[in-house]
Scaffold this motif. Structure first.
Motif, PDB file in Angstrom:
ATOM      1  N   LEU A  41     -13.264   2.856   5.364  1.00  0.00           N
ATOM      2  CA  LEU A  41     -13.597   2.318   6.685  1.00  0.00           C
ATOM      3  C   LEU A  41     -14.517   3.261   7.441  1.00  0.00           C
ATOM      4  CD1 LEU A  41     -13.228   0.161   8.840  1.00  0.00           C
ATOM      5  CD2 LEU A  41     -11.142   1.324   9.549  1.00  0.00           C
ATOM      6  N   GLU A  42     -14.251   4.558   7.368  1.00  0.00           N
ATOM      7  CA  GLU A  42     -15.104   5.536   8.046  1.00  0.00           C
ATOM      8  C   GLU A  42     -16.519   5.524   7.463  1.00  0.00           C
ATOM      9  OE1 GLU A  42     -16.643   7.897  10.655  1.00  0.00           O
ATOM     10  OE2 GLU A  42     -14.624   7.094  10.820  1.00  0.00           O
ATOM     11  N   ALA A  64       0.829  -1.214   0.000  1.00  0.00           N
ATOM     12  CA  ALA A  64       0.000   0.000   0.000  1.00  0.00           C
ATOM     13  C   ALA A  64       0.862   1.263   0.000  1.00  0.00           C
ATOM     14  CB  ALA A  64      -0.917   0.005   1.212  1.00  0.00           C
ATOM     15  N   THR A  65       0.378   2.240  -0.773  1.00  0.00           N
ATOM     16  CA  THR A  65       1.005   3.566  -0.774  1.00  0.00           C
ATOM     17  C   THR A  65       0.267   4.441   0.237  1.00  0.00           C
ATOM     18  OG1 THR A  65      -0.497   4.446  -2.450  1.00  0.00           O
ATOM     19  CG2 THR A  65       1.490   3.314  -3.252  1.00  0.00           C
ATOM     20  N   PRO A  66       0.842   5.587   0.585  1.00  0.00           N
ATOM     21  CA  PRO A  66       0.107   6.495   1.484  1.00  0.00           C
ATOM     22  C   PRO A  66      -1.277   6.862   0.942  1.00  0.00           C
ATOM     23  CG  PRO A  66       2.390   7.161   1.358  1.00  0.00           C
ATOM     24  CD  PRO A  66       2.210   6.071   0.327  1.00  0.00           C
ATOM     25  N   ARG A  67      -1.382   7.003  -0.375  1.00  0.00           N
ATOM     26  CA  ARG A  67      -2.697   7.294  -0.966  1.00  0.00           C
ATOM     27  C   ARG A  67      -3.666   6.129  -0.740  1.00  0.00           C
ATOM     28  NH1 ARG A  67      -4.042   8.676  -7.312  1.00  0.00           N
ATOM     29  NH2 ARG A  67      -6.277   8.833  -7.004  1.00  0.00           N
ATOM     30  N   ASP A  68      -3.178   4.898  -0.935  1.00  0.00           N
ATOM     31  CA  ASP A  68      -4.022   3.718  -0.704  1.00  0.00           C
ATOM     32  C   ASP A  68      -4.516   3.679   0.737  1.00  0.00           C
ATOM     33  OD1 ASP A  68      -3.553   2.835  -3.315  1.00  0.00           O
ATOM     34  OD2 ASP A  68      -1.843   1.598  -2.712  1.00  0.00           O
ATOM     35  N   ILE A  69      -3.623   3.971   1.675  1.00  0.00           N
ATOM     36  CA  ILE A  69      -3.993   3.965   3.091  1.00  0.00           C
ATOM     37  C   ILE A  69      -5.078   5.007   3.356  1.00  0.00           C
ATOM     38  CG2 ILE A  69      -3.170   4.347   5.457  1.00  0.00           C
ATOM     39  CD1 ILE A  69      -2.178   1.739   4.151  1.00  0.00           C
ATOM     40  N   GLY A  70      -4.947   6.189   2.758  1.00  0.00           N
ATOM     41  CA  GLY A  70      -5.966   7.230   2.917  1.00  0.00           C
ATOM     42  C   GLY A  70      -7.311   6.790   2.370  1.00  0.00           C
ATOM     43  N   GLU A  71      -7.300   6.143   1.204  1.00  0.00           N
ATOM     44  CA  GLU A  71      -8.552   5.650   0.618  1.00  0.00           C
ATOM     45  C   GLU A  71      -9.173   4.562   1.490  1.00  0.00           C
ATOM     46  OE1 GLU A  71      -7.596   4.491  -3.373  1.00  0.00           O
ATOM     47  OE2 GLU A  71      -7.341   6.573  -4.041  1.00  0.00           O
ATOM     48  N   LEU A  72      -8.338   3.688   2.038  1.00  0.00           N
ATOM     49  CA  LEU A  72      -8.844   2.655   2.936  1.00  0.00           C
ATOM     50  C   LEU A  72      -9.441   3.266   4.203  1.00  0.00           C
ATOM     51  CD1 LEU A  72      -6.028  -0.029   2.641  1.00  0.00           C
ATOM     52  CD2 LEU A  72      -8.399  -0.279   1.905  1.00  0.00           C
ATOM     53  N   ARG A  73      -8.775   4.313   4.721  1.00  0.00           N
ATOM     54  CA  ARG A  73      -9.277   5.000   5.910  1.00  0.00           C
ATOM     55  C   ARG A  73     -10.650   5.607   5.624  1.00  0.00           C
ATOM     56  NH1 ARG A  73      -5.372   8.465   6.577  1.00  0.00           N
ATOM     57  NH2 ARG A  73      -4.120   7.046   7.812  1.00  0.00           N
ATOM     58  N   ASP A  74     -10.789   6.250   4.459  1.00  0.00           N
ATOM     59  CA  ASP A  74     -12.074   6.855   4.084  1.00  0.00           C
ATOM     60  C   ASP A  74     -13.164   5.797   3.923  1.00  0.00           C
ATOM     61  OD1 ASP A  74     -10.763   9.290   4.088  1.00  0.00           O
ATOM     62  OD2 ASP A  74     -10.595   9.416   1.891  1.00  0.00           O
ATOM     63  N   ASN A  78     -17.939   2.985   6.069  1.00  0.00           N
ATOM     64  CA  ASN A  78     -18.539   1.734   6.516  1.00  0.00           C
ATOM     65  C   ASN A  78     -19.040   1.846   7.948  1.00  0.00           C
ATOM     66  OD1 ASN A  78     -18.019  -1.196   7.812  1.00  0.00           O
ATOM     67  ND2 ASN A  78     -18.695  -1.360   5.684  1.00  0.00           N
ATOM     68  N   ARG A  79     -18.232   2.465   8.818  1.00  0.00           N
ATOM     69  CA  ARG A  79     -18.662   2.652  10.214  1.00  0.00           C
ATOM     70  C   ARG A  79     -19.913   3.520  10.288  1.00  0.00           C
ATOM     71  NH1 ARG A  79     -12.643   3.723  12.314  1.00  0.00           N
ATOM     72  NH2 ARG A  79     -12.112   1.593  12.871  1.00  0.00           N
ATOM     73  N   ALA A  80     -19.961   4.571   9.478  1.00  0.00           N
ATOM     74  CA  ALA A  80     -21.129   5.452   9.475  1.00  0.00           C
ATOM     75  C   ALA A  80     -22.366   4.704   9.001  1.00  0.00           C
ATOM     76  CB  ALA A  80     -20.867   6.675   8.600  1.00  0.00           C
ATOM     77  N   ALA A  81     -22.205   3.858   7.994  1.00  0.00           N
ATOM     78  CA  ALA A  81     -23.345   3.079   7.492  1.00  0.00           C
ATOM     79  C   ALA A  81     -23.863   2.119   8.550  1.00  0.00           C
ATOM     80  CB  ALA A  81     -22.943   2.315   6.231  1.00  0.00           C
ATOM     81  N   ILE A  82     -22.955   1.488   9.287  1.00  0.00           N
ATOM     82  CA  ILE A  82     -23.362   0.572  10.361  1.00  0.00           C
ATOM     83  C   ILE A  82     -24.114   1.341  11.442  1.00  0.00           C
ATOM     84  CG2 ILE A  82     -22.487  -0.874  12.239  1.00  0.00           C
ATOM     85  CD1 ILE A  82     -20.272  -1.766  10.251  1.00  0.00           C
ATOM     86  N   ALA A  83     -23.616   2.513  11.793  1.00  0.00           N
ATOM     87  CA  ALA A  83     -24.288   3.321  12.818  1.00  0.00           C
ATOM     88  C   ALA A  83     -25.686   3.710  12.363  1.00  0.00           C
ATOM     89  CB  ALA A  83     -23.467   4.567  13.128  1.00  0.00           C
ATOM     90  N   ARG A  84     -25.819   4.090  11.090  1.00  0.00           N
ATOM     91  CA  ARG A  84     -27.154   4.449  10.578  1.00  0.00           C
ATOM     92  C   ARG A  84     -28.078   3.240  10.602  1.00  0.00           C
ATOM     93  NH1 ARG A  84     -24.020   7.060   6.737  1.00  0.00           N
ATOM     94  NH2 ARG A  84     -24.490   5.459   5.191  1.00  0.00           N
ATOM     95  N   GLN A  85     -27.559   2.078  10.250  1.00  0.00           N
ATOM     96  CA  GLN A  85     -28.362   0.862  10.246  1.00  0.00           C
ATOM     97  C   GLN A  85     -28.820   0.523  11.662  1.00  0.00           C
ATOM     98  OE1 GLN A  85     -26.267  -2.611   8.909  1.00  0.00           O
ATOM     99  NE2 GLN A  85     -28.116  -3.819   8.707  1.00  0.00           N
ATOM    100  N   GLU A  86     -27.916   0.629  12.632  1.00  0.00           N
ATOM    101  CA  GLU A  86     -28.276   0.334  14.016  1.00  0.00           C
ATOM    102  C   GLU A  86     -29.294   1.340  14.521  1.00  0.00           C
ATOM    103  OE1 GLU A  86     -24.524   0.228  16.000  1.00  0.00           O
ATOM    104  OE2 GLU A  86     -24.067  -1.789  15.276  1.00  0.00           O
TER     105      GLU A  86
END
Length: 66
Positions: free
Chosen positions: A29-30, A17-27, A32-40
């Motif tokens: 993941l965030e 992974a490049t730093p850009r890849d890590i940033g995209e993965l971070r985005d 995904n977490r927001a979607a789970i919170a909305r679903q709950e």
């Protein structure tokens, strides 16, 4: 099976992974977490918006209406 595939993907990402890849993965993941919170939250709203069905007597009248 899914666990093995996900582990392989994580291993590959960690090695390549490049730093850009890590940033995209971070985005991602965030998001995904927001979607789970909305679903709950939606599940909680549905559970509290519709009260449980009440028991009815033989004539179909709820006990609270007698």
């Amino acid at each position: 099976m899914r666990v093995f595939v996900e582990a392989a993907l994580v291993r590959h990402a960690a090695k390549h992974a490049t730093p850009r890849d890590i940033g995209e993965l971070r985005d991602a993941l965030e998001a995904n977490r927001a979607a789970i919170a909305r679903q709950e939250h939606a599940r909680e709203v549905l559970e509290t918006a519709h009260p449980p069905r009440r028991e009815h007597d033989a004539e179909g009248v709820p006990p609270a209406w007698r």
